[in-house]
Motif scaffolding. Structure first.
Motif, PDB file in Angstrom:
ATOM      1  N   GLN A 119       0.815  -1.207   0.000  1.00 42.43           N
ATOM      2  CA  GLN A 119       0.000   0.000   0.000  1.00 42.43           C
ATOM      3  C   GLN A 119       0.855   1.267   0.000  1.00 42.43           C
ATOM      4  OE1 GLN A 119      -2.690   0.214   3.298  1.00 42.43           O
ATOM      5  NE2 GLN A 119      -3.724   2.075   2.591  1.00 42.43           N
ATOM      6  N   SER A 120       2.011   1.188   0.603  1.00 48.92           N
ATOM      7  CA  SER A 120       2.872   2.377   0.700  1.00 48.92           C
ATOM      8  C   SER A 120       3.373   2.851  -0.662  1.00 48.92           C
ATOM      9  CB  SER A 120       4.070   2.081   1.613  1.00 48.92           C
ATOM     10  OG  SER A 120       4.861   1.034   1.068  1.00 48.92           O
ATOM     11  N   LEU A 121       3.339   1.963  -1.678  1.00 50.13           N
ATOM     12  CA  LEU A 121       3.800   2.352  -3.015  1.00 50.13           C
ATOM     13  C   LEU A 121       2.720   3.085  -3.804  1.00 50.13           C
ATOM     14  CD1 LEU A 121       5.705  -0.859  -4.220  1.00 50.13           C
ATOM     15  CD2 LEU A 121       6.658   1.206  -3.188  1.00 50.13           C
ATOM     16  N   ILE A 122       1.470   3.058  -3.289  1.00 49.28           N
ATOM     17  CA  ILE A 122       0.340   3.600  -4.045  1.00 49.28           C
ATOM     18  C   ILE A 122       0.036   5.017  -3.577  1.00 49.28           C
ATOM     19  CG2 ILE A 122      -2.064   3.242  -4.707  1.00 49.28           C
ATOM     20  CD1 ILE A 122      -0.084   1.068  -5.604  1.00 49.28           C
ATOM     21  N   ASP A 123       0.073   5.966  -4.516  1.00 48.45           N
ATOM     22  CA  ASP A 123      -0.245   7.355  -4.192  1.00 48.45           C
ATOM     23  C   ASP A 123      -1.735   7.658  -4.337  1.00 48.45           C
ATOM     24  OD1 ASP A 123       2.372   7.873  -3.627  1.00 48.45           O
ATOM     25  OD2 ASP A 123       2.811   8.837  -5.555  1.00 48.45           O
ATOM     26  N   LYS A 124      -2.423   6.871  -5.168  1.00 45.13           N
ATOM     27  CA  LYS A 124      -3.849   7.138  -5.362  1.00 45.13           C
ATOM     28  C   LYS A 124      -4.506   5.939  -6.026  1.00 45.13           C
ATOM     29  CE  LYS A 124      -2.977   9.578  -9.732  1.00 45.13           C
ATOM     30  NZ  LYS A 124      -3.157  10.845 -10.478  1.00 45.13           N
ATOM     31  N   LEU A 125      -5.832   5.915  -5.902  1.00 49.77           N
ATOM     32  CA  LEU A 125      -6.651   4.956  -6.627  1.00 49.77           C
ATOM     33  C   LEU A 125      -7.305   5.686  -7.797  1.00 49.77           C
ATOM     34  CD1 LEU A 125      -8.440   3.199  -3.607  1.00 49.77           C
ATOM     35  CD2 LEU A 125      -6.322   2.501  -4.769  1.00 49.77           C
ATOM     36  N   ILE A 126      -7.246   5.082  -9.000  1.00 45.92           N
ATOM     37  CA  ILE A 126      -7.827   5.701 -10.195  1.00 45.92           C
ATOM     38  C   ILE A 126      -9.034   4.863 -10.598  1.00 45.92           C
ATOM     39  CG2 ILE A 126      -7.402   6.485 -12.545  1.00 45.92           C
ATOM     40  CD1 ILE A 126      -4.419   6.508 -11.923  1.00 45.92           C
ATOM     41  N   VAL A 127     -10.208   5.448 -10.567  1.00 45.48           N
ATOM     42  CA  VAL A 127     -11.450   4.706 -10.767  1.00 45.48           C
ATOM     43  C   VAL A 127     -11.837   4.697 -12.245  1.00 45.48           C
ATOM     44  CG1 VAL A 127     -13.879   4.508 -10.122  1.00 45.48           C
ATOM     45  CG2 VAL A 127     -12.208   5.355  -8.452  1.00 45.48           C
ATOM     46  N   TRP A 128     -12.085   3.494 -12.773  1.00 42.16           N
ATOM     47  CA  TRP A 128     -12.510   3.311 -14.164  1.00 42.16           C
ATOM     48  C   TRP A 128     -13.848   2.581 -14.201  1.00 42.16           C
ATOM     49  CZ3 TRP A 128     -12.965  -1.830 -15.718  1.00 42.16           C
ATOM     50  CH2 TRP A 128     -12.283  -2.775 -14.953  1.00 42.16           C
ATOM     51  N   GLU A 129     -14.466   2.550 -15.378  1.00 35.52           N
ATOM     52  CA  GLU A 129     -15.801   1.964 -15.544  1.00 35.52           C
ATOM     53  C   GLU A 129     -15.777   0.945 -16.681  1.00 35.52           C
ATOM     54  OE1 GLU A 129     -19.310   0.648 -15.396  1.00 35.52           O
ATOM     55  OE2 GLU A 129     -18.870   2.277 -13.979  1.00 35.52           O
TER      56      GLU A 129
END
Length: 671
Positions: A119-129
């Motif tokens: 989790q520490s490597l992730i700066d954000k979640l990008i939501v797709w559809e």
């Protein structure tokens, strides 16, 4: 006493040709190749293994892209995602140290455990559809550059609920459609992406909602442009063209993955200098690319004596040129019947960089009766007759290097018209590469011996058990000439039973045994490279040959060059600037021969020792009628240790219509 030589050339009907069957031992040099065409990840000392097979489709996609993000800096995460436990089997085969990670309980255990650990490597979640498939590709590319993890809204909610708040970027409504989205990506993402390769990969229905493609980890790890467009749609083709042109991708660039129009993506990318490496379900590419590049060899083909009345058969099994099917070859190689019948198996030479342990295994396990053959069309799948005219030479130079370093002697090629510029350039480019034979997959044509490399029809595509027997049992032997035939079973169909079990070698063995029982002594089965070597032996140190002038394999075996000659009524002719050349390698102790020609029209016939310096042997001199001429060849055999002769036919009046005609009784060399 001088030995004399008699050869009757009467170009005759022969089916197809393909021979082989030699001893193939494994030799591998464990040296790092200089440079890399494909992005290579840094190797990790130990792999951490996560099993994502029980995750949902949306969770698998998130896990694969997360794997790519992690492996950008060091290829330390390996996932189990393919059926039949293949990922585990290849991991064990690789010799790499690894640690299985114990998964958390509950739904989507693979993704949740990976996210917990990284989790520490992730700066954000990008939501797709999912209903807007382009949003997944944009999220993938943005994430690769911005440490963002592509997720559906449901996955976003579950991860935040379990692991705490995280920055979220929702891109679901940012663009009105595919073309608009990829135009934005070219402007805003392309400048920061790697330009060595690109990907055609996305949410193909119904795959992604059940069993998504696996190639996405490598797309993310390599930070490459990833599109999913259907070029049959004019607007989407223009968008694809815009991506390739704006990216400045050089001739020889590969597009990985797969396309909505399947193989025919070549028709759209090849004119732009981009080839194809089919790899939609290729798993753990970010890890396999971290292994050292290697160079491989196979012993050259070994000839047998080809006898009239026999049918020489080569079988080349297809699909290993697709990276995902190369991984499946482990299933086939477990068959106890492997190696009982000589056969060629197609491979992708790019595995030298994208998965050398896979090639290590195939080379080590193939034994003496299996030849590894390059799938269409060498190191990339291209349609040569569609490829960029300006980039084709670059592609050919790269292809030669790849085939040489992969130890390939035979290559499949599609969409390459015989005697076209594309065909001739390819043949000439392969000089010195070790490739001696090309299996051509377009239509049924006789053997082509242009410049000493043999091009043959790859033969019938086979999909069902019994096809080999059905086809070969109808092939007639020729009491005057050996007959050559090639077959092309498709492993994905012919090679599996109704349960999906790999049964190719078992079926092959049973069909060959049935043929040998019902037609004793008729068939000789050879590997492709050995069939080619046998063809070459027929054309070397000749002591007698006969064929009819009808464009059959019996003639074209000696047709060294064909510059637009034509056939009419069973004879060959050349009008205008057209011409053709036969090459004859006579026995080394021949010192005297007579060339007898049955010809007409306005003809010029020249003979050469080397194919470069020519002297006249016959001229029409105003006599346009059919005639028979004798020509003493002693002068051309003197000071000619190899006893090689080239005979060229052309029109004596290139501006006229009544050119050179060689009739069906054609040509005799008398000793």
């Amino acid at each position: 006493m001088l030995k004399k030589w008699h050869i009757t050339i009467a170009l005759g009907l022969l089916c197809m040709v393909i021979l082989a069957g030699a001893i193939v031992a494994l030799q591998i040099r464990n040296t790092q190749s200089a440079g890399s065409t494909f992005p290579k990840m840094e190797s990790a000392d130990t792999l951490h293994v996560y099993d994502i097979r029980n995750d949902s489709a949306e969770a698998k996609l998130a896990a694969l892209t997360l794997q790519g993000l992690i492996n950008q800096s060091s290829a330390e995460v390996y996932v189990l995602t393919r059926e039949k436990n293949l990922d585990q089997l290849w991991l064990d085969q690789s010799g790499k140290s690894y640690t299985p990670v114990t998964l958390v309980a509950g739904s989507n255990p693979g993704l949740r455990t990976m996210y917990r650990d990284y989790q520490s490597l992730i700066d954000k979640l990008i939501v797709w559809e999912g209903s807007k498939d382009w949003t997944f590709n944009i999220a993938l590319m943005k994430g690769a550059l911005e440490a963002g993890l592509p997720v559906t809204d449901g996955i976003r909610s579950s991860l935040i609920s379990e692991f705490g708040n995280q920055t979220v970027e929702d891109i679901r409504s940012n663009w009105k459609g595919r073309v608009d989205a990829y135009k934005w990506a070219v402007e805003h993402l392309m400048p920061s992406l790697d330009k060595r390769i690109l990907f055609s990969a996305g949410l193909r229905l119904p795959d992604w909602v059940g069993y998504p493609w696996n190639i996405f980890d490598y797309a993310v790890a390599s930070k490459s442009f990833t599109f999913y467009l259907d070029p049959r749609n004019p607007d989407e083709y223009e968008a694809m063209k815009h991506i390739i042109q704006e990216g400045g991708y050089q001739p020889g660039t590969a597009v990985l993955g797969y396309a909505p129009n399947a193989d025919d993506l070549n028709e759209y990318t090849n004119p732009l200098g981009v080839g194809y490496v089919v790899s939609d379900f290729f798993s753990n590419g970010s890890v396999w690319s971290s292994f050292k590049n290697k160079i491989y060899t196979q012993p050259a083909g070994v000839a047998v004596k080809a006898e009239p009345g026999k049918v020489y058969v080569s079988i080349t099994a297809s699909d290993g040129d697709n990276l995902q099917y190369a991984q499946q070859l482990m299933d086939y190689f477990q068959d106890p019947a492997k190696g009982d019948v000589p056969v060629g198996i197609t491979i992708a030479p790019v595995l030298r960089e994208l998965g050398s342990p896979i090639l290590d295994y195939l080379y080590a396990e193939k034994g003496e009766n299996i030849e590894l053959v390059a799938g269409p069309s060498g190191y990339q799948f291209i349609y040569p007759n569609h490829y960029s005219i300006h980039g084709y030479e670059t592609w050919l130079n790269e292809n030669k290097k790849w085939l040489t370093d992969a130890g390939v002697h035979t290559a499949n090629v599609w969409r390459i018209p015989l005697n076209s510029v594309y065909h001739k350039q390819m043949v000439d480019s392969l000089a010195g590469s070790g490739v001696t034979g090309i299996l051509r997959g377009d239509d049924v044509q006789p053997i082509n011996a242009y410049h000493g490399i043999y091009t043959m029809s790859q033969g019938n595509m086979l999909t069902r058990d019994g096809d080999i027997y059905s086809i070969l049992s109808s092939v007639s032997e020729d009491r005057e000439h050996p007959v050559f035939y090639n077959l092309y079973p498709i492993l994905a169909f012919y090679g599996v039973d109704d349960t999906g079990k790999a049964v190719f070698f078992e079926r092959l063995k049973d069909e060959v045994a049935r043929l040998q029982q019902d037609f004793p002594g008729k068939y000789v089965f050879l590997k492709p490279q050995d069939l080619v070597a046998t063809l070459d032996k027929l054309n070397t140190d000749i002591e007698g040959v006969s064929f009819e002038a009808d464009n059959s394999s019996a003639e074209t075996l000696y047709l060294y060059e064909d510059n637009h000659s034509a056939m009419d009524g069973g004879y060959r002719y050349a009008d205008g600037d057209a011409s053709w050349i036969y090459k004859f390698d006579l026995a080394d102790d021949i010192e005297q021969a007579t060339l007898t020609l049955d010809l007409g029209g306005d003809y010029e016939v020249d003979v050469s020792k080397d194919g470069t310096s020519w002297r006249a042997a016959a001229r029409a001199n105003g006599n346009m009628n059919r005639t028979t001429l004798d020509n003493d060849l002693a002068d051309w055999l003197t000071n000619n240790p190899s006893k090689t002769l080239y005979v060229r036919f052309k029109s004596g009046n290139p501006q006229g219509e009544n050119g050179m005609i060689l009739y069906y009784n054609s040509l005799k060399l008398l000793y």
